[in-house]
Design a protein around this motif. Structure first.
Motif, PDB file in Angstrom:
ATOM      1  N   ASN A   6      76.249  57.430 131.481  1.00 27.61           N
ATOM      2  CA  ASN A   6      76.336  58.780 132.063  1.00 27.61           C
ATOM      3  C   ASN A   6      76.213  58.663 133.557  1.00 27.61           C
ATOM      4  O   ASN A   6      75.798  57.631 134.081  1.00 27.61           O
ATOM      5  CB  ASN A   6      75.217  59.662 131.501  1.00 27.61           C
ATOM      6  CG  ASN A   6      73.863  59.237 132.019  1.00 27.61           C
ATOM      7  OD1 ASN A   6      73.456  59.611 133.111  1.00 27.61           O
ATOM      8  ND2 ASN A   6      73.154  58.397 131.256  1.00 27.61           N
ATOM      9  N   GLN A   7      76.569  59.764 134.221  1.00 27.94           N
ATOM     10  CA  GLN A   7      76.524  59.772 135.678  1.00 27.94           C
ATOM     11  C   GLN A   7      75.611  60.901 136.137  1.00 27.94           C
ATOM     12  O   GLN A   7      75.792  62.049 135.720  1.00 27.94           O
ATOM     13  CB  GLN A   7      77.959  59.996 136.167  1.00 27.94           C
ATOM     14  CG  GLN A   7      78.150  59.900 137.645  1.00 27.94           C
ATOM     15  CD  GLN A   7      79.467  60.534 138.057  1.00 27.94           C
ATOM     16  OE1 GLN A   7      80.290  60.893 137.208  1.00 27.94           O
ATOM     17  NE2 GLN A   7      79.670  60.689 139.344  1.00 27.94           N
ATOM     18  N   LEU A   8      74.619  60.569 136.962  1.00 28.76           N
ATOM     19  CA  LEU A   8      73.707  61.596 137.468  1.00 28.76           C
ATOM     20  C   LEU A   8      74.422  62.366 138.573  1.00 28.76           C
ATOM     21  O   LEU A   8      74.866  61.771 139.543  1.00 28.76           O
ATOM     22  CB  LEU A   8      72.450  60.919 138.013  1.00 28.76           C
ATOM     23  CG  LEU A   8      71.336  61.854 138.478  1.00 28.76           C
ATOM     24  CD1 LEU A   8      70.720  62.584 137.306  1.00 28.76           C
ATOM     25  CD2 LEU A   8      70.283  61.072 139.238  1.00 28.76           C
ATOM     26  N   ARG A  33      69.630  65.964 125.048  1.00 30.58           N
ATOM     27  CA  ARG A  33      70.670  66.968 124.829  1.00 30.58           C
ATOM     28  C   ARG A  33      72.021  66.297 124.633  1.00 30.58           C
ATOM     29  O   ARG A  33      72.794  66.676 123.762  1.00 30.58           O
ATOM     30  CB  ARG A  33      70.773  67.892 126.023  1.00 30.58           C
ATOM     31  CG  ARG A  33      69.729  68.952 125.994  1.00 30.58           C
ATOM     32  CD  ARG A  33      70.042  69.919 127.087  1.00 30.58           C
ATOM     33  NE  ARG A  33      69.206  71.083 126.945  1.00 30.58           N
ATOM     34  CZ  ARG A  33      68.899  71.881 127.936  1.00 30.58           C
ATOM     35  NH1 ARG A  33      69.385  71.653 129.125  1.00 30.58           N
ATOM     36  NH2 ARG A  33      68.155  72.918 127.733  1.00 30.58           N
ATOM     37  N   LEU A  34      72.286  65.321 125.483  1.00 38.57           N
ATOM     38  CA  LEU A  34      73.543  64.581 125.381  1.00 38.57           C
ATOM     39  C   LEU A  34      73.614  63.876 124.031  1.00 38.57           C
ATOM     40  O   LEU A  34      74.626  63.920 123.323  1.00 38.57           O
ATOM     41  CB  LEU A  34      73.628  63.570 126.541  1.00 38.57           C
ATOM     42  CG  LEU A  34      74.633  62.425 126.432  1.00 38.57           C
ATOM     43  CD1 LEU A  34      76.044  62.936 126.219  1.00 38.57           C
ATOM     44  CD2 LEU A  34      74.605  61.585 127.712  1.00 38.57           C
ATOM     45  N   TYR A  35      72.504  63.258 123.649  1.00 43.79           N
ATOM     46  CA  TYR A  35      72.435  62.508 122.397  1.00 43.79           C
ATOM     47  C   TYR A  35      72.641  63.440 121.197  1.00 43.79           C
ATOM     48  O   TYR A  35      73.391  63.135 120.278  1.00 43.79           O
ATOM     49  CB  TYR A  35      71.063  61.833 122.322  1.00 43.79           C
ATOM     50  CG  TYR A  35      71.025  60.627 121.426  1.00 43.79           C
ATOM     51  CD1 TYR A  35      71.566  59.418 121.846  1.00 43.79           C
ATOM     52  CD2 TYR A  35      70.447  60.694 120.161  1.00 43.79           C
ATOM     53  CE1 TYR A  35      71.530  58.307 121.027  1.00 43.79           C
ATOM     54  CE2 TYR A  35      70.412  59.585 119.335  1.00 43.79           C
ATOM     55  CZ  TYR A  35      70.953  58.392 119.776  1.00 43.79           C
ATOM     56  OH  TYR A  35      70.917  57.303 118.956  1.00 43.79           O
ATOM     57  N   ALA A  36      71.992  64.621 121.248  1.00 44.88           N
ATOM     58  CA  ALA A  36      72.143  65.606 120.164  1.00 44.88           C
ATOM     59  C   ALA A  36      73.589  66.080 120.092  1.00 44.88           C
ATOM     60  O   ALA A  36      74.150  66.266 119.012  1.00 44.88           O
ATOM     61  CB  ALA A  36      71.204  66.787 120.394  1.00 44.88           C
ATOM     62  N   TRP A  37      74.193  66.257 121.254  1.00 47.08           N
ATOM     63  CA  TRP A  37      75.585  66.721 121.291  1.00 47.08           C
ATOM     64  C   TRP A  37      76.518  65.659 120.696  1.00 47.08           C
ATOM     65  O   TRP A  37      77.419  65.967 119.926  1.00 47.08           O
ATOM     66  CB  TRP A  37      75.992  67.041 122.731  1.00 47.08           C
ATOM     67  CG  TRP A  37      77.417  67.471 122.839  1.00 47.08           C
ATOM     68  CD1 TRP A  37      77.918  68.728 122.586  1.00 47.08           C
ATOM     69  CD2 TRP A  37      78.541  66.664 123.214  1.00 47.08           C
ATOM     70  NE1 TRP A  37      79.277  68.741 122.780  1.00 47.08           N
ATOM     71  CE2 TRP A  37      79.689  67.494 123.153  1.00 47.08           C
ATOM     72  CE3 TRP A  37      78.690  65.331 123.590  1.00 47.08           C
ATOM     73  CZ2 TRP A  37      80.967  67.026 123.459  1.00 47.08           C
ATOM     74  CZ3 TRP A  37      79.956  64.868 123.894  1.00 47.08           C
ATOM     75  CH2 TRP A  37      81.080  65.716 123.821  1.00 47.08           C
ATOM     76  N   ARG A  88      81.711  66.517 130.174  1.00 49.02           N
ATOM     77  CA  ARG A  88      80.665  67.494 129.894  1.00 49.02           C
ATOM     78  C   ARG A  88      79.444  67.262 130.769  1.00 49.02           C
ATOM     79  O   ARG A  88      79.165  66.131 131.167  1.00 49.02           O
ATOM     80  CB  ARG A  88      80.253  67.450 128.420  1.00 49.02           C
ATOM     81  CG  ARG A  88      81.416  67.708 127.512  1.00 49.02           C
ATOM     82  CD  ARG A  88      81.044  68.217 126.165  1.00 49.02           C
ATOM     83  NE  ARG A  88      80.083  69.298 126.114  1.00 49.02           N
ATOM     84  CZ  ARG A  88      80.376  70.490 125.637  1.00 49.02           C
ATOM     85  NH1 ARG A  88      81.592  70.800 125.282  1.00 49.02           N
ATOM     86  NH2 ARG A  88      79.430  71.389 125.516  1.00 49.02           N
ATOM     87  N   VAL A  89      78.739  68.342 131.051  1.00 53.26           N
ATOM     88  CA  VAL A  89      77.553  68.248 131.886  1.00 53.26           C
ATOM     89  C   VAL A  89      76.339  68.668 131.063  1.00 53.26           C
ATOM     90  O   VAL A  89      76.394  69.639 130.318  1.00 53.26           O
ATOM     91  CB  VAL A  89      77.705  69.146 133.134  1.00 53.26           C
ATOM     92  CG1 VAL A  89      76.452  69.072 133.997  1.00 53.26           C
ATOM     93  CG2 VAL A  89      78.926  68.739 133.942  1.00 53.26           C
ATOM     94  N   PHE A  90      75.251  67.935 131.171  1.00 51.93           N
ATOM     95  CA  PHE A  90      74.014  68.257 130.453  1.00 51.93           C
ATOM     96  C   PHE A  90      72.882  68.360 131.463  1.00 51.93           C
ATOM     97  O   PHE A  90      72.822  67.584 132.419  1.00 51.93           O
ATOM     98  CB  PHE A  90      73.695  67.160 129.425  1.00 51.93           C
ATOM     99  CG  PHE A  90      74.750  67.038 128.360  1.00 51.93           C
ATOM    100  CD1 PHE A  90      74.640  67.740 127.169  1.00 51.93           C
ATOM    101  CD2 PHE A  90      75.869  66.246 128.573  1.00 51.93           C
ATOM    102  CE1 PHE A  90      75.627  67.649 126.205  1.00 51.93           C
ATOM    103  CE2 PHE A  90      76.863  66.151 127.608  1.00 51.93           C
ATOM    104  CZ  PHE A  90      76.740  66.853 126.413  1.00 51.93           C
ATOM    105  N   SER A  91      71.996  69.313 131.245  1.00 53.25           N
ATOM    106  CA  SER A  91      70.904  69.472 132.203  1.00 53.25           C
ATOM    107  C   SER A  91      69.566  69.153 131.555  1.00 53.25           C
ATOM    108  O   SER A  91      69.430  69.188 130.328  1.00 53.25           O
ATOM    109  CB  SER A  91      70.901  70.886 132.764  1.00 53.25           C
ATOM    110  OG  SER A  91      70.583  71.793 131.739  1.00 53.25           O
ATOM    111  N   PRO A 128      79.702  74.982 133.350  1.00 45.78           N
ATOM    112  CA  PRO A 128      79.434  73.562 133.147  1.00 45.78           C
ATOM    113  C   PRO A 128      77.954  73.237 133.279  1.00 45.78           C
ATOM    114  O   PRO A 128      77.335  73.595 134.272  1.00 45.78           O
ATOM    115  CB  PRO A 128      80.230  72.880 134.265  1.00 45.78           C
ATOM    116  CG  PRO A 128      81.233  73.876 134.694  1.00 45.78           C
ATOM    117  CD  PRO A 128      80.657  75.229 134.427  1.00 45.78           C
ATOM    118  N   GLY A 129      77.406  72.604 132.259  1.00 50.08           N
ATOM    119  CA  GLY A 129      76.019  72.148 132.341  1.00 50.08           C
ATOM    120  C   GLY A 129      74.999  73.143 131.865  1.00 50.08           C
ATOM    121  O   GLY A 129      73.821  72.833 131.776  1.00 50.08           O
ATOM    122  N   ALA A 130      75.435  74.381 131.545  1.00 46.88           N
ATOM    123  CA  ALA A 130      74.451  75.374 131.123  1.00 46.88           C
ATOM    124  C   ALA A 130      74.236  75.351 129.613  1.00 46.88           C
ATOM    125  O   ALA A 130      73.560  76.205 129.076  1.00 46.88           O
ATOM    126  CB  ALA A 130      74.880  76.773 131.567  1.00 46.88           C
TER     127      ALA A 130
END
Ligand SMILES: [Zn+2]
Length: 531
Positions: free
Chosen positions: A461-463, A515-519, A490-493, A22-24
């Protein structure tokens, strides 16, 4: 067919199994950057991804095959379930590589057969045979994995392996998918395979394992003693749940204790020759790159690559080490490329010196990337007189290898203090090029900055993680900020470095949001793989 290779084959699955944690999640450019570094590190096989999973995964495997899969480069491999469409996608993706491999798998434990596949043993045998033969029609180099081998009935496992090898598998990989076995059991499993699969000398035995009980590396070393010649591992041990066996730990155990392992490989006991093809001097750099790009931090006490791995704190130890390093050090820090943190460049260093040092550090930048990084270097050098290799790596990781630049951070300004309400103003440019400005009040300066950015970007989103580390010592050190945020499941870093940690925090957040936006713009097919 080689039945006893000279060396232990290092199969790196950082970009496939490692990326599943998750997040990688990495983008294509980041995967390519890591693949290039893995080639420099000297891994024998790169499992570049799972081509069928999504168009993005396919493209990443395909690009790595094109660019990193050179004549002298590593074998490029794609994972594929034992299904026609998976194997076909894998074959197409790896096709450009000079040396390529399809890795196909099907579960063989009764629990997986009954609940997941809903198939009988006879059906699984037939599928394994048919799909290995199908994969073989695309390339000679075929790896077959019986998923959850550690919990499979050994007699059935022997039969599946025999049929897969007869159908053309050149490597058979034994996964401890759930990280359940102990070293003696796992060694015994490999020994059983070696003794009971009649055609086993036509294939290389490989192992794959998870670290749920912290035993993955120990299991692998026991497997080597019993005949395994390929190890599937990841940089920093990243991967699903507790992760995979760590490449750096396996390689250094086999290196530092090579005389212990020599006899199991049929070598003279005193031989000093290395058991793997890894250039150990690239280990530290690879570890940092993977950590920076995945946002998966390395714990300070982690073996080999942790910040404290070579630090001798106790007075008795320090005294001994000063008199003779070998008193308490079983290996030299230089062996993993952890050189003295020398001051290499300063404010007056020119572009050429900058470029040359980057090359020496293994970074190949395009002219545009170099210009961008050089501007950053000058900014940092203005604030910080002495620039070390680690500073340079932080700058380059930040400037050259970065998340898609959808939103650009143009300005961040905060006011805070003991009796003030922390307030932040941010200016961002959106993907359409419009300038957006907003301000917010928070519980602290970083919170205020994040709230202001949220008002502009507007993706809920949640930090979930925020961490600051300094790259080098001193009050003027570069601070590295790593953050992870959650969007649905999903987790984004995001990662950024700057001498100003508020700016680094803002940039890391924007990187994660990008990254989240691209996803969100390119939603991949949801596929489940756990091999
Ligand atoms: Zn795995």
């Amino acid at each position: 067919m080689k039945n006893q290779p000279e060396k232990i084959i290092i199969f790196d699955t950082t970009l496939r199994d490692g990326e599943q944690c998750p997040g990688a999640t990495l983008n294509i450019d980041e995967k390519l950057t890591i693949a290039k570094q893995l080639a420099r590190l000297g891994v024998d096989v790169i499992e570049a991804g799972f081509a069928f999973a999504s168009p993005g995964d396919f493209e990443a495997v395909n690009k790595i095959a094109q660019i990193v899969g050179t004549e002298n480069g590593p074998v490029i491999c794609s994972l594929a379930r034992a299904k026609h469409e998976d194997i076909k996608a894998a074959a197409q993706a790896i096709q450009p590589a000079a040396k390529n491999r399809i890795h196909t798998f099907i579960a063989t434990s009764d629990i997986h057969l009954k609940y997941k596949l809903k198939k009988t043993r006879q059906e699984v045998l037939a599928i394994a045979e048919e799909m290995v033969a199908y994969a073989k029609s695309f390339t000679d180099d075929i790896e077959f994995s019986p998923e959850d081998a550690g919990r499979s009935d050994p007699e059935f496992l022997y039969e599946v392996l025999e049929r897969a090898i007869a159908a053309g598998a050149t490597t058979v990989n034994i996964p401890d998918t759930v990280g359940y076995t102990t070293p003696t059991e796992f060694g015994g499993l490999i020994k059983g395979i070696k003794e009971n699969v009649p055609n086993i000398d036509q294939a290389i035995i490989s192992v794959h394992g998870h670290n749920d009980l912290g035993l993955a590396v120990a299991n692998f070393l026991e497997a080597v003693k019993n005949g395994a010649r390929q190890l599937e591992c990841t940089i920093n041990g990243i991967g699903e749940r507790a992760g995979n066996a760590a490449l750096e730990e396996l390689v250094m155990a086999l290196h530092v204790r090579r005389q212990y392992f020599n006899s199991f490989l049929g070598r003279p006991a005193e031989s000093e020759e290395s058991l793997t093809s890894i250039d150990t001097k690239q280990i530290y750099r690879t570890s940092r790159m993977v950590s920076n790009l995945t946002g998966m931090l390395v714990q300070p006490n982690k073996a080999i690559v942790g910040a404290n791995a070579f630090a001798h704190e106790s007075g008795i130890h320090q005294d001994g080490v000063l008199k003779n390093k070998l008193t308490y050090e079983i290996m030299d820090a230089q062996l993993i490329g952890l050189t003295e943190n020398q001051i290499v460049l300063g404010k007056h260093s020119g572009r050429n010196a900058f470029r040359t040092r980057l090359r020496e550090l293994g970074y190949e930048a395009t002219e545009t990337e170099l210009n961008k990084a050089f501007v950053r270097f000058k900014e940092v050098a203005d604030k910080k007189k002495e620039i070390t290799d680690w500073d340079l790596e932080a700058i380059v990781n930040d400037e050259i290898q970065q998340a898609p630049d959808l939103f650009k951070l143009e300005l961040v300004q905060v006011s805070c203090g003991s009796n003030a309400k922390p307030t932040a103003t941010v200016t961002l440019r959106n993907p359409e090029g419009e300038e957006l400005i907003d301000a917010a009040i928070g519980t602290g300066p970083v919170d205020a900055v994040y709230k202001a950015i949220n008002r502009v970007v507007n993706v809920p989103n949640q930090l979930i993680e925020f961490s600051v580390q300094s790259v080098t010592a001193g009050i003027d050190a570069i601070g590295e900020v790593t953050i992870r945020l959650r969007y649905e499941d999903r987790v984004f870093s995001g990662h950024a470095a700057n001498t100003d940690i508020i700016v680094a925090s803002a940039q890391a957040y924007v990187n994660a949001l990008n990254r989240l936006y691209a996803w969100l713009q390119n939603q991949p097919k949801q596929e489940e793989v756990t091999a």
